[in-house]
Design a protein around this motif. Sequence first.
Motif, PDB file in Angstrom:
ATOM      1  N   ALA A 185       0.832  -1.206   0.000  1.00  0.00           N
ATOM      2  CA  ALA A 185       0.000   0.000   0.000  1.00  0.00           C
ATOM      3  C   ALA A 185       0.867   1.257   0.000  1.00  0.00           C
ATOM      4  CB  ALA A 185      -0.943  -0.005   1.203  1.00  0.00           C
ATOM      5  N   PHE A 186       1.943   1.251   0.756  1.00  0.00           N
ATOM      6  CA  PHE A 186       2.873   2.384   0.801  1.00  0.00           C
ATOM      7  C   PHE A 186       3.481   2.619  -0.577  1.00  0.00           C
ATOM      8  CE2 PHE A 186       7.362   3.635   2.431  1.00  0.00           C
ATOM      9  CZ  PHE A 186       7.147   4.957   2.129  1.00  0.00           C
ATOM     10  N   LEU A 187       3.960   1.551  -1.199  1.00  0.00           N
ATOM     11  CA  LEU A 187       4.620   1.695  -2.494  1.00  0.00           C
ATOM     12  C   LEU A 187       3.643   2.066  -3.613  1.00  0.00           C
ATOM     13  CD1 LEU A 187       7.147  -1.269  -2.236  1.00  0.00           C
ATOM     14  CD2 LEU A 187       7.611   1.186  -1.929  1.00  0.00           C
ATOM     15  N   ALA A 188       2.352   1.857  -3.383  1.00  0.00           N
ATOM     16  CA  ALA A 188       1.334   2.205  -4.378  1.00  0.00           C
ATOM     17  C   ALA A 188       0.852   3.654  -4.253  1.00  0.00           C
ATOM     18  CB  ALA A 188       0.139   1.263  -4.258  1.00  0.00           C
TER      19      ALA A 188
ATOM     20  N   LEU B  77       3.181  13.475  -3.027  1.00  0.00           N
ATOM     21  CA  LEU B  77       2.431  13.868  -1.837  1.00  0.00           C
ATOM     22  C   LEU B  77       3.299  14.786  -0.980  1.00  0.00           C
ATOM     23  CD1 LEU B  77       0.919  10.426  -0.715  1.00  0.00           C
ATOM     24  CD2 LEU B  77      -0.235  12.258  -1.970  1.00  0.00           C
ATOM     25  N   ASP B  78       2.681  15.811  -0.394  1.00  0.00           N
ATOM     26  CA  ASP B  78       3.451  16.634   0.532  1.00  0.00           C
ATOM     27  C   ASP B  78       3.587  15.870   1.858  1.00  0.00           C
ATOM     28  OD1 ASP B  78       1.200  17.168   2.247  1.00  0.00           O
ATOM     29  OD2 ASP B  78       0.652  18.908   1.030  1.00  0.00           O
ATOM     30  N   LYS B  79       4.407  16.389   2.772  1.00  0.00           N
ATOM     31  CA  LYS B  79       4.682  15.674   4.022  1.00  0.00           C
ATOM     32  C   LYS B  79       3.418  15.405   4.830  1.00  0.00           C
ATOM     33  CE  LYS B  79       9.462  16.284   5.129  1.00  0.00           C
ATOM     34  NZ  LYS B  79      10.386  16.368   6.221  1.00  0.00           N
ATOM     35  N   HIS B  80       2.513  16.356   4.864  1.00  0.00           N
ATOM     36  CA  HIS B  80       1.272  16.180   5.611  1.00  0.00           C
ATOM     37  C   HIS B  80       0.429  15.061   4.999  1.00  0.00           C
ATOM     38  CE1 HIS B  80      -2.225  17.149   8.035  1.00  0.00           C
ATOM     39  NE2 HIS B  80      -2.941  17.213   6.927  1.00  0.00           N
TER      40      HIS B  80
ATOM     41  N   GLU C 233      -1.393   9.311   4.964  1.00  0.00           N
ATOM     42  CA  GLU C 233      -1.462   8.020   4.268  1.00  0.00           C
ATOM     43  C   GLU C 233      -0.719   6.933   5.043  1.00  0.00           C
ATOM     44  OE1 GLU C 233      -3.242   6.985   1.544  1.00  0.00           O
ATOM     45  OE2 GLU C 233      -4.211   8.923   1.860  1.00  0.00           O
ATOM     46  N   LEU C 234       0.445   7.250   5.576  1.00  0.00           N
ATOM     47  CA  LEU C 234       1.195   6.266   6.350  1.00  0.00           C
ATOM     48  C   LEU C 234       0.416   5.846   7.600  1.00  0.00           C
ATOM     49  CD1 LEU C 234       4.830   7.654   6.065  1.00  0.00           C
ATOM     50  CD2 LEU C 234       3.882   5.623   4.944  1.00  0.00           C
ATOM     51  N   ASP C 235      -0.238   6.795   8.247  1.00  0.00           N
ATOM     52  CA  ASP C 235      -1.065   6.467   9.410  1.00  0.00           C
ATOM     53  C   ASP C 235      -2.243   5.579   9.009  1.00  0.00           C
ATOM     54  OD1 ASP C 235       0.628   7.898  11.058  1.00  0.00           O
ATOM     55  OD2 ASP C 235      -0.666   9.662  11.153  1.00  0.00           O
TER      56      ASP C 235
END
Length: 157
Positions: free
Chosen positions: A131-134, A139-142, A147-149
């Motif tokens: 999912a992360f690699l997709a 994307l900006d840091k926020h 997304e990571l959360d």
Amino acid sequence: MNVLFLCTGNSCRSVLSEGVFNHLAPAGWRAISAGSQPVGALHPRAVALLARKGISTEGYHSKSWNDLPVTPDIVITVCGSAAGETCPAYLGQVLRAHWGVDDPSHVVGTEEEIEAAFEHAYRIIRARIEAFLALPQGLDKHQLKQELDRIGGLSVS
């Protein structure tokens, strides 16, 4: 892009994460793993599982977060909530996320139950990394943090 997968002992979940990420990631992206209190050896079941999946662990070793060869851009903790685990807090200027996975090395039971716990942890880690690699580029840091959360909440059956 350098991603640090961090837990306490750096023998199982963080190593699974490092292996899967490096196996799937595009060129220029790299994962490393470390622990706040490394046990000094990779868990043999984690290494065997990765080998069965065709994922190399050559050159991997249990190491301290004080001995990193690079400065990470993203730190993902993978400590679980079972057995009252406390995740280490990486204090560098990085983007942080938590992807808790219960430690399969603490499972007690039959050989089949223990293997099933390792396989389940692997499937969770792999689904989250995929999912992360997709994620879309740019994307900006926020947005990336959000997304990571979100990805950290993904589970598998």
